[in-house]
Design an enzyme around this catalytic site. Structure first.
Site, PDB file in Angstrom:
ATOM      1  N   ASN A  86      -3.041  -3.039 -11.858  1.00 64.26           N
ATOM      2  CA  ASN A  86      -4.156  -2.205 -12.370  1.00 64.26           C
ATOM      3  C   ASN A  86      -3.521  -0.865 -12.758  1.00 64.26           C
ATOM      4  O   ASN A  86      -2.935  -0.176 -11.920  1.00 64.26           O
ATOM      5  CB  ASN A  86      -5.156  -2.015 -11.231  1.00 64.26           C
ATOM      6  CG  ASN A  86      -6.561  -1.660 -11.649  1.00 64.26           C
ATOM      7  OD1 ASN A  86      -7.385  -1.430 -10.773  1.00 64.26           O
ATOM      8  ND2 ASN A  86      -6.876  -1.622 -12.922  1.00 64.26           N
ATOM      9  N   CYS A 105     -12.834   3.305  -7.309  1.00 62.74           N
ATOM     10  CA  CYS A 105     -11.667   2.573  -7.808  1.00 62.74           C
ATOM     11  C   CYS A 105     -10.735   2.330  -6.634  1.00 62.74           C
ATOM     12  O   CYS A 105     -10.027   3.229  -6.189  1.00 62.74           O
ATOM     13  CB  CYS A 105     -10.955   3.354  -8.912  1.00 62.74           C
ATOM     14  SG  CYS A 105      -9.481   2.496  -9.507  1.00 62.74           S
ATOM     15  N   GLY A 106     -10.765   1.097  -6.137  1.00 61.66           N
ATOM     16  CA  GLY A 106      -9.980   0.767  -4.945  1.00 61.66           C
ATOM     17  C   GLY A 106      -8.486   0.846  -5.183  1.00 61.66           C
ATOM     18  O   GLY A 106      -7.742   1.475  -4.411  1.00 61.66           O
ATOM     19  N   ASN A 119     -19.756   1.293  -7.237  1.00 63.09           N
ATOM     20  CA  ASN A 119     -19.913   0.949  -8.661  1.00 63.09           C
ATOM     21  C   ASN A 119     -20.501  -0.461  -8.754  1.00 63.09           C
ATOM     22  O   ASN A 119     -20.401  -1.249  -7.812  1.00 63.09           O
ATOM     23  CB  ASN A 119     -18.568   1.071  -9.398  1.00 63.09           C
ATOM     24  CG  ASN A 119     -17.444   0.296  -8.733  1.00 63.09           C
ATOM     25  OD1 ASN A 119     -17.585  -0.210  -7.627  1.00 63.09           O
ATOM     26  ND2 ASN A 119     -16.321   0.203  -9.390  1.00 63.09           N
ATOM     27  N   ASN A 123     -19.063  -4.360 -13.663  1.00 61.24           N
ATOM     28  CA  ASN A 123     -17.755  -5.007 -13.595  1.00 61.24           C
ATOM     29  C   ASN A 123     -18.017  -6.497 -13.344  1.00 61.24           C
ATOM     30  O   ASN A 123     -18.831  -6.848 -12.476  1.00 61.24           O
ATOM     31  CB  ASN A 123     -16.953  -4.406 -12.445  1.00 61.24           C
ATOM     32  CG  ASN A 123     -16.677  -2.937 -12.671  1.00 61.24           C
ATOM     33  OD1 ASN A 123     -15.851  -2.575 -13.493  1.00 61.24           O
ATOM     34  ND2 ASN A 123     -17.391  -2.066 -11.952  1.00 61.24           N
ATOM     35  N   GLU A 172     -13.319  -5.351 -16.388  1.00 59.14           N
ATOM     36  CA  GLU A 172     -13.823  -4.081 -15.850  1.00 59.14           C
ATOM     37  C   GLU A 172     -14.729  -3.351 -16.832  1.00 59.14           C
ATOM     38  O   GLU A 172     -14.377  -3.215 -18.015  1.00 59.14           O
ATOM     39  CB  GLU A 172     -12.658  -3.151 -15.514  1.00 59.14           C
ATOM     40  CG  GLU A 172     -12.032  -3.433 -14.181  1.00 59.14           C
ATOM     41  CD  GLU A 172     -11.074  -2.331 -13.786  1.00 59.14           C
ATOM     42  OE1 GLU A 172     -11.039  -1.283 -14.453  1.00 59.14           O
ATOM     43  OE2 GLU A 172     -10.360  -2.532 -12.805  1.00 59.14           O
ATOM     44  N   CYS A 205      -8.470  -5.574  -9.845  1.00 57.45           N
ATOM     45  CA  CYS A 205      -9.548  -4.601  -9.602  1.00 57.45           C
ATOM     46  C   CYS A 205      -9.892  -4.641  -8.116  1.00 57.45           C
ATOM     47  O   CYS A 205     -10.356  -5.671  -7.599  1.00 57.45           O
ATOM     48  CB  CYS A 205     -10.770  -4.934 -10.444  1.00 57.45           C
ATOM     49  SG  CYS A 205     -12.160  -3.810 -10.138  1.00 57.45           S
TER      50      CYS A 205
HETATM   51  N1  LIG Z   1      -9.994  -0.748 -11.014  1.00 58.26           N
HETATM   52  C1  LIG Z   1     -10.947  -0.261 -10.118  1.00 58.26           C
HETATM   53  C2  LIG Z   1     -12.386  -0.263 -10.512  1.00 58.26           C
HETATM   54  C3  LIG Z   1     -12.608   0.592 -11.722  1.00 58.26           C
HETATM   55  C4  LIG Z   1     -13.977   1.108 -11.961  1.00 58.26           C
HETATM   56  C5  LIG Z   1     -14.734   0.340 -12.958  1.00 58.26           C
HETATM   57  N2  LIG Z   1     -14.117   0.087 -14.208  1.00 58.26           N
HETATM   58  C6  LIG Z   1     -16.122   0.940 -13.109  1.00 58.26           C
HETATM   59  O1  LIG Z   1     -16.456   1.553 -14.155  1.00 58.26           O
HETATM   60  O2  LIG Z   1     -16.893   0.774 -12.176  1.00 58.26           O
HETATM   61  C7  LIG Z   1     -10.733  -0.749  -8.712  1.00 58.26           C
HETATM   62  O3  LIG Z   1      -9.581  -1.054  -8.380  1.00 58.26           O
HETATM   63  O4  LIG Z   1     -11.685  -0.742  -7.929  1.00 58.26           O
END
Ligand SMILES: N[C@@H](CCC[C@H](N)C(=O)O)C(=O)O
Length: 301
Positions: free
Chosen positions: A15, A76-77, A163, A197, A215, A224
């Protein structure tokens, strides 16, 4: 105030993350800067994690999260693990507390270099995810794609991990689905007023899953973290697994796994996995102009 700030190109299981140091300044990374950085193949990314001075007592930093389309994300984890690794390398500390728009996150770097992030409690209320329609049970909502009598994907679990996420359970290899085609349709489906997502999840053993994610605001990603957390919660919630699973992230580069525990005592989701530094540079947070440290490329920018 300098026009440029330090940033690090990092990744969490592939990611693509830019960790930007905005401490000591009042401005923000602009959506225009995010779009410009993503348009350049050297700096294209999935999320920007902008580290700001703390706003709340007892926290180490406020983290502002931007997707590659310039929109904001609440969680965003994988990016949070990257921030922990960057700050641990800078300070020698192992334990951090961050604030995001979605709330407080606690994180720790372990002796073996892996990082655990307490992602908080999942939210299942339809209007808080949010969904456009009322559902009493969001572990399996009415939504499908493909022919009406033979849908390709259907009945996802919906939840917020800070999210919005929809998890579609599938029987075949997650890589065999045309997620590049279905992802944008589902991300922007009227069911999700704030978009969502979209994750495909396959049960591979009583304690393991494979996931692949489209995503919101970033498209097809190699991994993700919040989606992996949501898939683990959905697996437990629908009786497929217990509350501790290993997630094999199908397209992760390098291949890798996340360990997820949906903790019994407080319903918090704890995600553990790696983060990797790639290179560092400086960027202008208002325009996205950037230079790489210690290279000729830097002077050419
Ligand atoms: N890559 C992220 C999540 C990213 C956020 C997503 N695109 C959103 O808009 O909610 C993860 O690792 O959690």
């Amino acid at each position: 105030m300098s026009t440029t700030v330090e940033f690090a190109r990092m990744n969490g299981l592939g990611n693509k993350i830019l960790v930007v140091d905005m401490r000591g300044r009042p401005d923000k990374v602009t959506p225009a800067a995010a779009v410009a950085l993503n348009a350049d193949p050297h700096t294209e990314f999935d999320q920007i994690m902008a580290i700001h001075d703390p706003k709340a007592e007892g926290t180490d930093a406020f983290i502002d999260i931007l997707n590659s389309d310039g929109s904001k994300a609440q969680a965003c984890g994988n990016g949070t693990r990257c921030v922990v690794q960057a700050l641990a390398a800078e300070t020698g500390r192992k334990v951090f507390t961050f604030q995001t728009v979605a709330g407080i996150l606690n994180a720790v770097e372990h002796e073996n270099g892996t990082i655990s992030v307490d992602m908080g409690r999942p939210v299942f209320d339809w209007d808080k995810i949010p969904l456009a329609e009322e559902f009493h049970d969001t572990s399996r909502i009415e939504l499908q794609i493909g022919p009406i009598d033979n849908p390709v994907l259907h009945s996802p679990s919906a939840m917020s991990m800070g999210n919005p996420h929809a998890i579609f359970w599938v029987d075949k290899d997650v890589m065999s689905y045309d997620l590049a085609r279905f992802g944008p349709l589902l991300e922007n489906h009227p069911m999700f007023p704030e978009r969502a997502n979209i994750t495909l999840a396959q049960l591979t053993s009583p304690t393991s899953l494979t996931t692949r994610t489209w995503e919101r605001g970033a498209g097809l990603t190699l991994a993700c973290g919040s989606a992996a957390c949501s898939a683990a919660v959905s697996a437990a919630r629908t009786g497929r697994t217990g509350r501790k699973v290993t997630i094999n992230v199908a397209s992760a580069k390098p291949p890798g796994t996340l360990s997820i525990e949906w903790r019994e005592r407080d319903d918090h989701v704890i995600m553990t996995g790696p983060a990797e530094w790639e290179w560092s540079g400086r960027l202008d947070p208002s325009t996205g102009h950037w230079s790489r440290e210690g290279t000729r490329e830097a002077e050419a920018q």
